[in-house]
Design an enzyme around this catalytic site. Structure first.
Site, PDB file in Angstrom:
ATOM      1  CG  HIS A   1       3.998   6.502  -1.662  1.00 33.41           C
ATOM      2  ND1 HIS A   1       2.768   6.338  -1.079  1.00 33.41           N
ATOM      3  CD2 HIS A   1       4.014   7.767  -2.163  1.00 33.41           C
ATOM      4  CE1 HIS A   1       2.062   7.449  -1.223  1.00 33.41           C
ATOM      5  NE2 HIS A   1       2.800   8.332  -1.882  1.00 33.41           N
TER       6      HIS A   1
ATOM      7  CB  CYS B   1       1.063   2.500   2.128  1.00 38.98           C
ATOM      8  SG  CYS B   1       0.267   1.494   0.866  1.00 38.98           S
TER       9      CYS B   1
ATOM     10  CD  GLN C   1       1.136  11.799  -2.279  1.00 37.01           C
ATOM     11  OE1 GLN C   1       1.979  10.931  -2.114  1.00 37.01           O
ATOM     12  NE2 GLN C   1       1.328  12.849  -3.058  1.00 37.01           N
TER      13      GLN C   1
ATOM     14  CG  HIS D   1      -3.092  -0.055  -1.052  1.00 39.40           C
ATOM     15  ND1 HIS D   1      -2.818   1.061  -1.813  1.00 39.40           N
ATOM     16  CD2 HIS D   1      -4.442  -0.105  -0.945  1.00 39.40           C
ATOM     17  CE1 HIS D   1      -3.936   1.648  -2.167  1.00 39.40           C
ATOM     18  NE2 HIS D   1      -4.939   0.968  -1.655  1.00 39.40           N
ATOM     19  CG  HIS D   2       1.925  -2.669   0.099  1.00 39.15           C
ATOM     20  ND1 HIS D   2       1.615  -1.686  -0.833  1.00 39.15           N
ATOM     21  CD2 HIS D   2       1.874  -3.846  -0.572  1.00 39.15           C
ATOM     22  CE1 HIS D   2       1.391  -2.247  -2.000  1.00 39.15           C
ATOM     23  NE2 HIS D   2       1.541  -3.553  -1.879  1.00 39.15           N
TER      24      HIS D   2
ATOM     25  CB  CYS E   1       4.357   0.371  -0.615  1.00 40.64           C
ATOM     26  SG  CYS E   1       3.496   1.798  -1.268  1.00 40.64           S
TER      27      CYS E   1
END
Length: 196
Positions: free
Chosen positions: A156, A87, A128, A89-90, A158
């Protein structure tokens, strides 16, 4: 100062820098970077990054460059291609299965090429939704099929191991191109065959 060209960088070319940064992160989270269990961690993380971020070095044209002339113009499905990604974002892992359907227009690719393409697209920092549309766009451009459809299922970490902590939740995304957009029966056939 010109923007950095990230397409011309790689983990391999930056091993020492990455190891140093991993060591600093370990120190900043409160670890003793000199304890036995962590001495080789920066090198191990860097080797892991070489593998999980290998998609930055991939060439889609090279992967799908060898095709075969074939008069088959009916639905072809490659399903349950397992993928692992990170991911953006994280930097937490997400993983699942990808299903690809296409209707050739006189040109097919070897079946292993689809798995290699999935690895090339997913082995980088991703979301995704982008994986789904990128795969459909690449297939449309490189194979010029009558149409293609991609369905991606993902879990996910996260979302499962932090934040809302909803373990087992699945995200499903799809992208349709060409005849799949206009032919509801073809979309239904593809989706129904995924259940077998």
């Amino acid at each position: 100062m010109p923007a950095k060209d990230y397409k011309n960088t790689s983990v391999i070319n930056n091993r020492a820098l990455i190891e140093g940064h991993v060591r600093e992160i370990l120190r900043l989270v409160g670890e003793d970077i000199d304890r036995e269990g962590l001495l080789e961690t920066p090198a191990r993380v860097t080797r892991m990054y070489e593998e999980i971020f290998a998609g930055y070095e991939a060439d889609y044209k090279d992967i799908l460059g060898v095709t075969f002339d074939e008069k088959h113009e009916e639905l072809v499905i490659i399903k349950d291609i397992v993928y692992y990604s990170q991911c953006e974002h994280h930097m937490a892992p997400f993983f699942g299965k990808i299903h690809i359907g296409y209707v050739p227009s006189g040109k097919i690719a070897g079946l292993s090429k689809f798995a290699r393409l999935v690895d090339a697209v997913t082995r980088k920092l991703q979301v995704q939704e982008r994986i789904t549309s990128d795969l459909a766009n690449i297939l449309e451009e490189e194979l010029t099929p009558h149409g293609c459809m991609v369905v991606v299922e993902g879990e996910h970490l996260c979302m499962c191991s932090r934040g809302v902590k909803k373990t087992g939740s699945q995200t499903v995304t799809s992208a349709v191109r060409g005849t799949f957009r206009t032919n509801a029966a073809l979309r239904s056939e593809f989706l129904s065959l995924l259940k077998h």
